[in-house]
Design an enzyme around this catalytic site. Sequence first.
Site, PDB file in Angstrom:
ATOM      1  N   SER B  16       0.935  -1.121  -0.040  1.00  0.00           N
ATOM      2  CA  SER B  16      -0.117  -0.034   0.169  1.00  0.00           C
ATOM      3  C   SER B  16       0.626   1.072   0.594  1.00  0.00           C
ATOM      4  CB  SER B  16      -0.762  -0.280   1.322  1.00  0.00           C
ATOM      5  OG  SER B  16      -1.773  -1.542   0.808  1.00  0.00           O
ATOM      6  N   THR B  17       2.006   1.295   1.265  1.00  0.00           N
ATOM      7  CA  THR B  17       2.883   2.338   0.434  1.00  0.00           C
ATOM      8  C   THR B  17       2.993   3.748   0.562  1.00  0.00           C
ATOM      9  OG1 THR B  17       3.327   0.348  -1.397  1.00  0.00           O
ATOM     10  CG2 THR B  17       4.484   2.398  -1.419  1.00  0.00           C
TER      11      THR B  17
END
Lengths: 277, 216
Positions: B16-17
């Site tokens: 998701s980052t």
Amino acid sequence: MATVSVRQYHRGGFSFENCKRNALLEADINKLGFSSPAARKTGTTICGVVYKDGVVLGADTRATEGMVVADKNCSKIHYISPNVYCCGAGTAADTEMTTQIISSNLELHSLSTGRLPRVATANRMLKQMLFRYQGYIGAALVLGGVDSTGPQLYSIYPHGSTDKLPYVTMGSGSLAAMAVFEDRYKPNMEEEEAKRLVRDAIAAGIFNDLGSGSNIDLCVITKGKVDYLRPHDVANKKGVRTGNYRYKHGTTGVLTKAVTPLNLEVVEESVQTMDTS
Amino acid sequence: TLEACCSRAWTSCFNSTSIMAVEFEGGVVIGADSRTTTGAYIANRVTDKLTPIHERIFCCRSGSAADTQAIADAVTYQLGFHSIELDEAPLVQTAASLFREMCYRYREELMAGIIVAGWDPRRGGQVYTVPVGGMMTRQPVSVGGSGSSYIYGYVDSNYRAGMSKEECLKFTAEALTLAMERDGSSGGVVRLAVVSEQGVERQVILGNQLPKFSTV
């Protein structure tokens, strides 16, 4: 690019032909009042650890069909090649067949290259196949082995993503096992310490997760040697019954007895020999 | 429906980052967090989302882990083949175009937000962003992933053209730290890389070494 792999279907995408049939069957079965059979899953705790000389893979041995234990001692550590083994969680059939297909292709590849196969090759083959099926093949794998590049450990997810790590856990009991790893993992452990750690991680899964149980299998892979320890630890011995429920002949009293002979005559008798050579 | 027949009991892995890339004179600085999640469980807390595509071309991956890994592997192959045919280092724009081709063609099936960054002899350091949907555009600074929403203000106000390599590294590290602080799907360590004519320098900033901001 030329390949020597067998059973590689390069037609794009997943074939949904049987889905309509399955939906019709399921609707019909439900109308009759029965429930469709549940796929056998390996609830599972599987894990792996990289230590000084190689990798240690571990797995429990319970296979479940819904809430029933289908197999109390199934083998979840699958052979891929002499130096590479793979633990499988998820749908039992998927893990079994996927590992067998890749094992077969890897043997052909190895004969073609003339070299011992690499763990990274098995990883590529597995991830590319699982990605092609977009997660419909329910195989969550822990792949480990030792090759010319050194010991390696990969976790492979059903959708086709992989992670290369020093310690991994998968399956319903993965959180319990990971808790043990996060507490006690150290880089460059000795073999006995690594085996103890994996054993304890699987035990955590067995005793704290309902989907995992029975025994602990271990597989220690080093350069040139594989120790397949099945079982390594029988964590759940079947108890001995304290009472005896066999009753002697005559315990139940006979009140009346009536004998009716059945007149059966042989109508037709024919002998067909079968060639069983 | 098709979904009912082939029901899946597991959730897929997501990077998701928070990812980021900045151009500077002579190269690019790229950075990412290190968290991969399956639902609420962190499947990998030390992920490397800065993936080499070629010697001096990297991509920052966000979205579905499986999709971005598969796309990156495919583009690495295609770019390597192209570079051998050309007998020359490939252009960053070529790599970005290959990503765009794949991400646009299969946009319905994919969930991938990618930032392509690198150095080539023709145009120096370049950053191209290929968000979900398959658009491609060059930007001097680009952020991506779920954590990027929280740092657009910080990036817009603190970016200056003509920063040096060290200033870019500091800028990226601080921006990503702020994103990781606020976004639940980002966390772990900050991975940084500098790609320039000289090559690639990689570094990791561990959790306790991250820059500290006021805790109000």
